[in-house]
Design a protein around this motif. Structure first.
Motif, PDB file in Angstrom:
ATOM      1  N   GLY A 198     103.233  87.114 121.535  1.00 44.31           N
ATOM      2  CA  GLY A 198     101.847  86.691 121.660  1.00 44.31           C
ATOM      3  C   GLY A 198     101.623  86.038 123.005  1.00 44.31           C
ATOM      4  N   SER A 199     100.385  85.961 123.410  1.00 42.59           N
ATOM      5  CA  SER A 199     100.089  85.510 124.764  1.00 42.59           C
ATOM      6  C   SER A 199     100.340  84.019 124.973  1.00 42.59           C
ATOM      7  CB  SER A 199      98.632  85.828 125.105  1.00 42.59           C
ATOM      8  OG  SER A 199      97.760  85.166 124.205  1.00 42.59           O
ATOM      9  N   TRP A 200     100.170  83.203 123.939  1.00 38.92           N
ATOM     10  CA  TRP A 200     100.289  81.761 124.150  1.00 38.92           C
ATOM     11  C   TRP A 200     101.703  81.319 124.500  1.00 38.92           C
ATOM     12  CZ3 TRP A 200      96.829  77.437 122.209  1.00 38.92           C
ATOM     13  CH2 TRP A 200      95.473  77.795 122.354  1.00 38.92           C
ATOM     14  N   PRO A 201     102.740  81.651 123.725  1.00 43.23           N
ATOM     15  CA  PRO A 201     104.088  81.222 124.127  1.00 43.23           C
ATOM     16  C   PRO A 201     104.496  81.753 125.494  1.00 43.23           C
ATOM     17  CG  PRO A 201     104.081  81.940 121.850  1.00 43.23           C
ATOM     18  CD  PRO A 201     102.755  82.331 122.423  1.00 43.23           C
ATOM     19  N   ARG A 217      98.670  85.958 140.295  1.00 42.70           N
ATOM     20  CA  ARG A 217      98.779  87.417 140.228  1.00 42.70           C
ATOM     21  C   ARG A 217      97.419  88.095 140.221  1.00 42.70           C
ATOM     22  NH1 ARG A 217     102.438  86.830 134.989  1.00 42.70           N
ATOM     23  NH2 ARG A 217     100.927  85.120 134.790  1.00 42.70           N
ATOM     24  N   GLY A 218      96.371  87.342 140.036  1.00 46.55           N
ATOM     25  CA  GLY A 218      95.024  87.886 140.024  1.00 46.55           C
ATOM     26  C   GLY A 218      94.032  86.778 139.749  1.00 46.55           C
ATOM     27  N   PRO A 219      92.747  87.067 139.848  1.00 45.39           N
ATOM     28  CA  PRO A 219      91.733  86.026 139.689  1.00 45.39           C
ATOM     29  C   PRO A 219      91.672  85.426 138.295  1.00 45.39           C
ATOM     30  CG  PRO A 219      90.724  88.207 139.834  1.00 45.39           C
ATOM     31  CD  PRO A 219      92.158  88.376 140.187  1.00 45.39           C
ATOM     32  N   THR A 220      92.166  86.142 137.282  1.00 40.61           N
ATOM     33  CA  THR A 220      92.126  85.617 135.914  1.00 40.61           C
ATOM     34  C   THR A 220      93.449  85.013 135.467  1.00 40.61           C
ATOM     35  OG1 THR A 220      92.700  87.786 134.979  1.00 40.61           O
ATOM     36  CG2 THR A 220      90.347  87.292 135.278  1.00 40.61           C
ATOM     37  N   ASP A 221      94.396  84.887 136.388  1.00 35.77           N
ATOM     38  CA  ASP A 221      95.712  84.337 136.050  1.00 35.77           C
ATOM     39  C   ASP A 221      95.581  82.855 135.745  1.00 35.77           C
ATOM     40  OD1 ASP A 221      98.372  83.810 135.700  1.00 35.77           O
ATOM     41  OD2 ASP A 221      99.017  84.631 137.627  1.00 35.77           O
ATOM     42  N   ARG A 222      95.977  82.442 134.555  1.00 37.57           N
ATOM     43  CA  ARG A 222      95.897  81.043 134.168  1.00 37.57           C
ATOM     44  C   ARG A 222      97.264  80.365 134.167  1.00 37.57           C
ATOM     45  NH1 ARG A 222      91.878  81.817 128.935  1.00 37.57           N
ATOM     46  NH2 ARG A 222      89.911  82.031 130.097  1.00 37.57           N
ATOM     47  N   ALA A 223      98.294  81.128 133.835  1.00 37.10           N
ATOM     48  CA  ALA A 223      99.627  80.529 133.742  1.00 37.10           C
ATOM     49  C   ALA A 223     100.126  80.093 135.105  1.00 37.10           C
ATOM     50  CB  ALA A 223     100.597  81.512 133.103  1.00 37.10           C
ATOM     51  N   HIS A 269      96.360  60.379 128.942  1.00 38.59           N
ATOM     52  CA  HIS A 269      95.687  60.343 130.242  1.00 38.59           C
ATOM     53  C   HIS A 269      94.218  60.728 130.139  1.00 38.59           C
ATOM     54  CE1 HIS A 269      99.904  60.334 131.515  1.00 38.59           C
ATOM     55  NE2 HIS A 269      99.479  59.886 132.682  1.00 38.59           N
ATOM     56  N   LEU A 270      93.710  60.821 128.892  1.00 41.18           N
ATOM     57  CA  LEU A 270      92.294  61.111 128.653  1.00 41.18           C
ATOM     58  C   LEU A 270      91.854  62.410 129.336  1.00 41.18           C
ATOM     59  CD1 LEU A 270      90.803  57.507 129.043  1.00 41.18           C
ATOM     60  CD2 LEU A 270      91.598  58.650 126.964  1.00 41.18           C
ATOM     61  N   ILE A 271      92.689  63.431 129.214  1.00 46.25           N
ATOM     62  CA  ILE A 271      92.385  64.744 129.782  1.00 46.25           C
ATOM     63  C   ILE A 271      91.883  65.650 128.666  1.00 46.25           C
ATOM     64  CG2 ILE A 271      93.329  66.771 130.940  1.00 46.25           C
ATOM     65  CD1 ILE A 271      95.412  64.916 132.222  1.00 46.25           C
ATOM     66  N   LEU A 272      90.722  66.260 128.862  1.00 44.75           N
ATOM     67  CA  LEU A 272      90.158  67.175 127.879  1.00 44.75           C
ATOM     68  C   LEU A 272      90.721  68.571 128.138  1.00 44.75           C
ATOM     69  CD1 LEU A 272      88.188  67.560 125.523  1.00 44.75           C
ATOM     70  CD2 LEU A 272      86.407  68.082 127.221  1.00 44.75           C
ATOM     71  N   LEU A 273      91.521  69.067 127.203  1.00 44.75           N
ATOM     72  CA  LEU A 273      92.159  70.370 127.369  1.00 44.75           C
ATOM     73  C   LEU A 273      91.226  71.487 126.918  1.00 44.75           C
ATOM     74  CD1 LEU A 273      95.716  69.532 125.990  1.00 44.75           C
ATOM     75  CD2 LEU A 273      95.112  69.960 128.386  1.00 44.75           C
ATOM     76  N   PRO A 274      91.213  72.613 127.636  1.00 44.18           N
ATOM     77  CA  PRO A 274      90.424  73.766 127.185  1.00 44.18           C
ATOM     78  C   PRO A 274      91.029  74.342 125.909  1.00 44.18           C
ATOM     79  CG  PRO A 274      91.758  74.341 129.099  1.00 44.18           C
ATOM     80  CD  PRO A 274      91.886  72.858 128.917  1.00 44.18           C
ATOM     81  N   LEU A 275      90.205  74.937 125.072  1.00 43.50           N
ATOM     82  CA  LEU A 275      90.654  75.444 123.782  1.00 43.50           C
ATOM     83  C   LEU A 275      91.087  76.899 123.824  1.00 43.50           C
ATOM     84  CD1 LEU A 275      87.908  73.846 121.490  1.00 43.50           C
ATOM     85  CD2 LEU A 275      90.203  72.985 122.000  1.00 43.50           C
ATOM     86  N   ASP A 276      90.907  77.568 124.944  1.00 44.06           N
ATOM     87  CA  ASP A 276      91.197  78.996 125.016  1.00 44.06           C
ATOM     88  C   ASP A 276      92.536  79.313 125.669  1.00 44.06           C
ATOM     89  OD1 ASP A 276      90.510  78.155 127.536  1.00 44.06           O
ATOM     90  OD2 ASP A 276      89.260  79.903 128.004  1.00 44.06           O
ATOM     91  N   ARG A 277      93.405  78.316 125.775  1.00 50.22           N
ATOM     92  CA  ARG A 277      94.718  78.529 126.377  1.00 50.22           C
ATOM     93  C   ARG A 277      95.676  77.455 125.854  1.00 50.22           C
ATOM     94  NH1 ARG A 277      92.011  77.506 132.105  1.00 50.22           N
ATOM     95  NH2 ARG A 277      90.388  78.476 130.842  1.00 50.22           N
ATOM     96  N   PRO A 278      96.977  77.678 125.998  1.00 54.03           N
ATOM     97  CA  PRO A 278      97.936  76.674 125.521  1.00 54.03           C
ATOM     98  C   PRO A 278      97.756  75.340 126.252  1.00 54.03           C
ATOM     99  CG  PRO A 278      99.024  78.767 125.977  1.00 54.03           C
ATOM    100  CD  PRO A 278      97.638  78.888 126.525  1.00 54.03           C
ATOM    101  N   PRO A 279      98.109  74.241 125.613  1.00 54.91           N
ATOM    102  CA  PRO A 279      97.924  72.928 126.240  1.00 54.91           C
ATOM    103  C   PRO A 279      98.581  72.794 127.607  1.00 54.91           C
ATOM    104  CG  PRO A 279      98.364  72.668 123.912  1.00 54.91           C
ATOM    105  CD  PRO A 279      98.549  74.124 124.208  1.00 54.91           C
ATOM    106  N   PHE A 280      99.825  73.251 127.742  1.00 58.60           N
ATOM    107  CA  PHE A 280     100.494  73.104 129.038  1.00 58.60           C
ATOM    108  C   PHE A 280      99.786  73.930 130.104  1.00 58.60           C
ATOM    109  CE2 PHE A 280     103.835  73.845 132.219  1.00 58.60           C
ATOM    110  CZ  PHE A 280     104.261  72.541 132.434  1.00 58.60           C
ATOM    111  N   VAL A 281      99.325  75.120 129.734  1.00 60.34           N
ATOM    112  CA  VAL A 281      98.595  75.971 130.678  1.00 60.34           C
ATOM    113  C   VAL A 281      97.257  75.339 131.033  1.00 60.34           C
ATOM    114  CG1 VAL A 281      97.602  78.273 131.029  1.00 60.34           C
ATOM    115  CG2 VAL A 281      99.742  78.025 129.768  1.00 60.34           C
TER     116      VAL A 281
END
Length: 223
Positions: free
Chosen positions: A43-46, A63-69, A117-129
């Motif tokens: 799966g994409s998350w791990p 690797r491209g404009p949509t690369d999040r990792a 650290h009061l950081i709001l994480l996005p919900l569409d990707r893993p927390p570390f990413v």
């Protein structure tokens, strides 16, 4: 924060993977093909989490404009482009069943860091990413503190990530160079001779580093 995984099993698996590294070159072509396909089974998350961890250790460009990792914190190739996940998922290594648990443990650490650290994480990707590179680096640095109970896990995992970039450990070295492996090419690893073997006729510093001891024999050994 406890990710609910068997840490001893993970550590045993990582240690076994390091011990098994010398066998990777034998079936490099088959291993490379299987490793390239293996990440999709998790799966994409791990996979994204593991890629983000590898990119934090040896950063590279996206690797491209949509690369999040890959955070894009450095120019040139990094551990992800060099095949870090391909090495971790190589069929000869016993890590495949453990990788989702390792990713979960890392995401748990990232979540704990974000909360404190009061950081709001996005919900569409893993927390570390979801963390920026600066915060990924801070989380990763904390993993290697002497009092961290999971430190051996991260030490062995980072060792494998480094090998992917520095040695292309999941591939036959000559073939990796012929194919332009990003890590080996970036560090200027020398190509083999015409027969596929490496020889180093110039193996010294080219100058005397110290005066020989008077009792040194002609062969260079101390008397």
């Amino acid at each position: 924060m406890d990710a609910g995984i068997d840490r001893r099993a993970v550590l045993r698996g990582l240690a076994a993977a390091v011990a098994a590294l010398p066998v990777l070159g034998a079936g490099a072509a088959t291993a490379a093909a299987a490793a390239a396909a293996a990440p999709s089974s998790y799966g994409s998350w791990p996979v994204s989490t593991l890629e983000a961890f590898a990119d934090t250790l040896v950063p590279g460009e996206r690797r491209g404009p949509t690369d999040r990792a890959v955070a894009g914190a450095a120019a040139g190739p990094g551990a992800v482009q060099a095949g870090a996940v391909a090495l971790l998922t190589a069929p000869e290594l016993p890590l495949a069943p453990l990788l989702p648990g390792i990713a979960t443990l890392l995401d748990a650490r990232a979540t704990g860091y974000a909360v404190t650290h009061l950081i709001l994480l996005p919900l569409d990707r893993p927390p570390f990413v979801g963390l920026g590179f600066e915060h990924r680096t801070a989380v990763t640095a904390g993993l290697f503190q002497p009092d961290d109970p999971d430190r051996p896990i991260w030490q062995l995992l980072s060792f494998l990530v480094g090998l992917a970039f520095d040695t292309a450990a999941h591939l036959h070295t000559a073939q990796a160079l012929a194919d332009g492996h990003p890590g080996l090419t970036w560090i200027g690893f020398p190509a083999p001779g015409p027969d596929g073997l490496w020889r180093f006729p110039e193996h010294s510093y080219g100058r005397a580093l110290a005066a020989p001891h008077p009792a040194t024999t002609l062969s260079g050994s101390p008397a």
